[in-house]
Design an enzyme around this catalytic site. Structure first.
Site, PDB file in Angstrom:
ATOM      1  N   LYS A  66       0.888  -1.265   0.015  1.00 54.11           N
ATOM      2  CA  LYS A  66      -0.052  -0.120   0.035  1.00 54.11           C
ATOM      3  C   LYS A  66       0.897   1.353   0.123  1.00 54.11           C
ATOM      4  CE  LYS A  66      -2.439  -0.594   3.841  1.00 54.11           C
ATOM      5  NZ  LYS A  66      -1.672  -1.854   4.151  1.00 54.11           N
TER       6      LYS A  66
ATOM      7  N   ARG B 211     -10.807   1.655   9.468  1.00 54.02           N
ATOM      8  CA  ARG B 211     -10.227   0.323  10.042  1.00 54.02           C
ATOM      9  C   ARG B 211     -11.544  -0.513  10.146  1.00 54.02           C
ATOM     10  NH1 ARG B 211      -4.754  -0.378  10.651  1.00 54.02           N
ATOM     11  NH2 ARG B 211      -3.528   1.464  10.883  1.00 54.02           N
TER      12      ARG B 211
ATOM     13  N   ARG C 183      12.115 -11.111   5.514  1.00 56.59           N
ATOM     14  CA  ARG C 183      12.839  -9.640   5.574  1.00 56.59           C
ATOM     15  C   ARG C 183      13.741 -10.015   6.640  1.00 56.59           C
ATOM     16  NH1 ARG C 183       8.169  -5.255   5.115  1.00 56.59           N
ATOM     17  NH2 ARG C 183       7.548  -6.012   7.004  1.00 56.59           N
TER      18      ARG C 183
ATOM     19  N   ARG D 287      12.969  -9.156  12.626  1.00 55.89           N
ATOM     20  CA  ARG D 287      12.335  -7.998  13.549  1.00 55.89           C
ATOM     21  C   ARG D 287      11.163  -8.892  14.026  1.00 55.89           C
ATOM     22  NH1 ARG D 287      10.080  -2.777  10.834  1.00 55.89           N
ATOM     23  NH2 ARG D 287       8.976  -4.706   9.836  1.00 55.89           N
TER      24      ARG D 287
ATOM     25  N   ARG E 205      -1.232 -10.854  12.624  1.00 51.93           N
ATOM     26  CA  ARG E 205      -1.489  -9.569  11.948  1.00 51.93           C
ATOM     27  C   ARG E 205      -2.502  -9.620  10.771  1.00 51.93           C
ATOM     28  NH1 ARG E 205       3.590  -6.286  10.528  1.00 51.93           N
ATOM     29  NH2 ARG E 205       2.335  -4.555   9.972  1.00 51.93           N
TER      30      ARG E 205
END
Length: 212
Positions: A13, A88, A123, A156, A167
């Site tokens: 996004k 949201r 990542r 992370r 999430r």
């Protein structure tokens, strides 16, 4: 052209918002930035936000949406805006409508959960300089070592598999009803997100009628 961008964490996004801003010359408005700006400007709403934040409480929907309505009424939004991070929930979407904030298109970047997991769990970030890598798309020359400063690369907490899955669950739980809401209004535009960045951007510009 007033837009809302929807998409799971890692769907791209932010990248697409930057490209649309460049192409259409309209601001991308993030709720976090708006709250900080309202506090800096010392508006009545900003003072209320500061009070909640100082107390460590969640800022209520009504207040956030009041600040959104205040922000989109500013001159730089006269030709349109992109909303990032709001609405949201269904309640927020209904409240935006009630406040008279007009939305033309709601663009949802659709990416399979398995692809998102691959993107995010792959990542790696340098613990020393913060440089970002990906084990497949942008691997370091030496595994686990930063090309720039030779610092060690870490995963992370946000990119740990269990965090990513949680999430995604939260995102789907709140966003599916939003998509249904805007689909009923004829405003929802679904974009295939398993493509390269430029192809996604071309598709977005086409479905919102902004493709040259």
């Amino acid at each position: 052209m007033n837009l809302i961008l929807l998409g799971a964490p890692g769907a791209g996004k932010g990248t697409q918002a930057e490209l649309i801003v460049e192409k259409l010359g309209i601001p991308s408005i993030s709720t976090g930035n708006m709250l900080r700006e309202a506090m800096r400007n010392g508006t009545d709403l900003g003072k209320q936000v500061k009070q909640y934040m100082d107390e460590g409480s969640l800022v209520p929907d009504e207040l956030i949406l009041g600040i959104v309505a205040e922000r989109v009424a500013q001159p730089d939004c006269a030709n349109g805006f992109i909303l990032d991070g709001v609405p949201r929930t269904l309640a927020q979407a209904e409240a935006l409508d009630a406040k008279g904030v007009r939305i033309d298109h709601v663009v949802s970047i659709e990416v399979d959960d398995s692809v998102i997991e691959g993107r995010m769990t792959g990542r790696r970030v340098c613990s020393n300089c913060g440089a970002s890598y990906h084990v497949v798309a942008n691997a370091p020359k030496t595994e686990g070592v930063c090309d720039l400063c030779q610092g060690s690369l870490i995963i992370r907490k946000d990119d740990a598999p269990e965090t990513v899955r949680h999430r995604l669950e939260v995102y789907h739980a709140s966003t599916e009803v939003l998509k249904q809401y805007y689909n009923q209004q004829g405003k929802l535009r679904l974009i295939e997100g398993n493509q390269d960045i430029q192809s996604i951007n071309d598709q977005i510009l086409t479905v919102i009628g902004a493709k040259a």
